[in-house]
Design a protein around this motif. Structure first.
Motif, PDB file in Angstrom:
ATOM      1  N   PRO A  28     -28.577  32.036 -18.744  1.00  0.00           N
ATOM      2  CA  PRO A  28     -29.771  31.826 -19.571  1.00  0.00           C
ATOM      3  C   PRO A  28     -29.906  32.830 -20.713  1.00  0.00           C
ATOM      4  CG  PRO A  28     -30.338  31.646 -17.255  1.00  0.00           C
ATOM      5  CD  PRO A  28     -28.919  32.137 -17.326  1.00  0.00           C
ATOM      6  N   ASP A  29     -29.367  34.055 -20.522  1.00  0.00           N
ATOM      7  CA  ASP A  29     -29.486  35.065 -21.581  1.00  0.00           C
ATOM      8  C   ASP A  29     -28.348  34.990 -22.597  1.00  0.00           C
ATOM      9  OD1 ASP A  29     -27.458  36.035 -19.970  1.00  0.00           O
ATOM     10  OD2 ASP A  29     -28.245  38.067 -19.835  1.00  0.00           O
ATOM     11  N   GLU A  30     -27.523  33.937 -22.531  1.00  0.00           N
ATOM     12  CA  GLU A  30     -26.429  33.761 -23.502  1.00  0.00           C
ATOM     13  C   GLU A  30     -27.016  33.431 -24.876  1.00  0.00           C
ATOM     14  OE1 GLU A  30     -22.545  30.881 -24.203  1.00  0.00           O
ATOM     15  OE2 GLU A  30     -23.306  31.164 -22.194  1.00  0.00           O
ATOM     16  N   ALA A  31     -26.469  34.029 -25.895  1.00  0.00           N
ATOM     17  CA  ALA A  31     -26.933  33.777 -27.262  1.00  0.00           C
ATOM     18  C   ALA A  31     -26.566  32.361 -27.688  1.00  0.00           C
ATOM     19  CB  ALA A  31     -26.325  34.785 -28.227  1.00  0.00           C
ATOM     20  N   VAL A  32     -27.449  31.743 -28.465  1.00  0.00           N
ATOM     21  CA  VAL A  32     -27.180  30.402 -28.991  1.00  0.00           C
ATOM     22  C   VAL A  32     -25.887  30.418 -29.801  1.00  0.00           C
ATOM     23  CG1 VAL A  32     -28.022  28.608 -30.557  1.00  0.00           C
ATOM     24  CG2 VAL A  32     -29.608  29.711 -28.961  1.00  0.00           C
ATOM     25  N   SER A  33     -25.671  31.472 -30.594  1.00  0.00           N
ATOM     26  CA  SER A  33     -24.456  31.558 -31.409  1.00  0.00           C
ATOM     27  C   SER A  33     -23.198  31.589 -30.539  1.00  0.00           C
ATOM     28  CB  SER A  33     -24.503  32.776 -32.329  1.00  0.00           C
ATOM     29  OG  SER A  33     -24.649  33.961 -31.558  1.00  0.00           O
ATOM     30  N   ALA A  34     -23.258  32.276 -29.401  1.00  0.00           N
ATOM     31  CA  ALA A  34     -22.111  32.319 -28.486  1.00  0.00           C
ATOM     32  C   ALA A  34     -21.876  30.948 -27.860  1.00  0.00           C
ATOM     33  CB  ALA A  34     -22.341  33.362 -27.396  1.00  0.00           C
ATOM     34  N   PHE A  35     -22.941  30.239 -27.524  1.00  0.00           N
ATOM     35  CA  PHE A  35     -22.798  28.899 -26.970  1.00  0.00           C
ATOM     36  C   PHE A  35     -22.188  27.953 -28.002  1.00  0.00           C
ATOM     37  CE2 PHE A  35     -24.605  24.665 -25.875  1.00  0.00           C
ATOM     38  CZ  PHE A  35     -23.905  24.470 -24.700  1.00  0.00           C
ATOM     39  N   LYS A  36     -22.634  28.057 -29.256  1.00  0.00           N
ATOM     40  CA  LYS A  36     -22.062  27.219 -30.317  1.00  0.00           C
ATOM     41  C   LYS A  36     -20.570  27.495 -30.488  1.00  0.00           C
ATOM     42  CE  LYS A  36     -26.091  26.233 -33.172  1.00  0.00           C
ATOM     43  NZ  LYS A  36     -26.618  26.269 -34.543  1.00  0.00           N
ATOM     44  N   THR A  37     -20.159  28.747 -30.349  1.00  0.00           N
ATOM     45  CA  THR A  37     -18.735  29.090 -30.445  1.00  0.00           C
ATOM     46  C   THR A  37     -17.967  28.441 -29.301  1.00  0.00           C
ATOM     47  OG1 THR A  37     -19.261  31.174 -31.541  1.00  0.00           O
ATOM     48  CG2 THR A  37     -17.091  31.011 -30.506  1.00  0.00           C
ATOM     49  N   ARG A  38     -18.526  28.448 -28.103  1.00  0.00           N
ATOM     50  CA  ARG A  38     -17.879  27.791 -26.959  1.00  0.00           C
ATOM     51  C   ARG A  38     -17.759  26.288 -27.196  1.00  0.00           C
ATOM     52  NH1 ARG A  38     -20.864  29.608 -21.691  1.00  0.00           N
ATOM     53  NH2 ARG A  38     -19.406  28.120 -20.818  1.00  0.00           N
ATOM     54  N   GLU A  43     -15.044  21.329 -28.074  1.00  0.00           N
ATOM     55  CA  GLU A  43     -15.257  20.023 -28.701  1.00  0.00           C
ATOM     56  C   GLU A  43     -14.580  19.901 -30.065  1.00  0.00           C
ATOM     57  OE1 GLU A  43     -16.821  17.886 -26.765  1.00  0.00           O
ATOM     58  OE2 GLU A  43     -17.492  19.402 -25.343  1.00  0.00           O
ATOM     59  N   GLY A  44     -14.241  21.047 -30.685  1.00  0.00           N
ATOM     60  CA  GLY A  44     -13.583  21.017 -31.987  1.00  0.00           C
ATOM     61  C   GLY A  44     -14.523  20.853 -33.172  1.00  0.00           C
ATOM     62  N   VAL A  45     -15.822  20.926 -32.937  1.00  0.00           N
ATOM     63  CA  VAL A  45     -16.804  20.775 -34.018  1.00  0.00           C
ATOM     64  C   VAL A  45     -17.130  22.160 -34.561  1.00  0.00           C
ATOM     65  CG1 VAL A  45     -19.130  20.007 -34.600  1.00  0.00           C
ATOM     66  CG2 VAL A  45     -17.786  18.740 -32.911  1.00  0.00           C
TER      67      VAL A  45
END
Length: 84
Positions: A28-38, A43-45
């Motif tokens: 839950p404390d993961e940064a949105v930017s880190a999730f977008k990188t994952r 997904e390749g987007v």
């Protein structure tokens, strides 16, 4: 004594613009930017083209918890429109 615990991992579901569902293990404390990188890696987007929406709110910055992401939450990914 002091007991340090790590936030438990939870599973969230990412729904792509094509309607495909993909499961991610996150904290839950993961940064949105880190999730977008994952998401980009899997997904390749490109991060710059992702729009992640949870409960009607676009996830821009901060952590997943800031957007009330919980176990088995669904995050919708749409693409940014091109042009000016």
């Amino acid at each position: 004594s002091l007991l340090l615990t790590q936030p438990a991992k939870i599973q969230v579901i990412l729904r792509t613009e094509k309607g495909q569902l993909h499961t991610y293990d996150v904290k839950p404390d993961e940064a949105v930017s880190a999730f977008k990188t994952r998401v980009h890696r899997r997904e390749g987007v490109p991060v710059s083209q992702q729009r992640l929406i949870h409960q009607g709110r676009e996830m821009m910055e901060g952590t997943l918890a800031d957007y009330s992401v919980r176990e088995m939450s669904t995050i919708d990914m749409t693409m940014r429109l091109r042009g000016g």
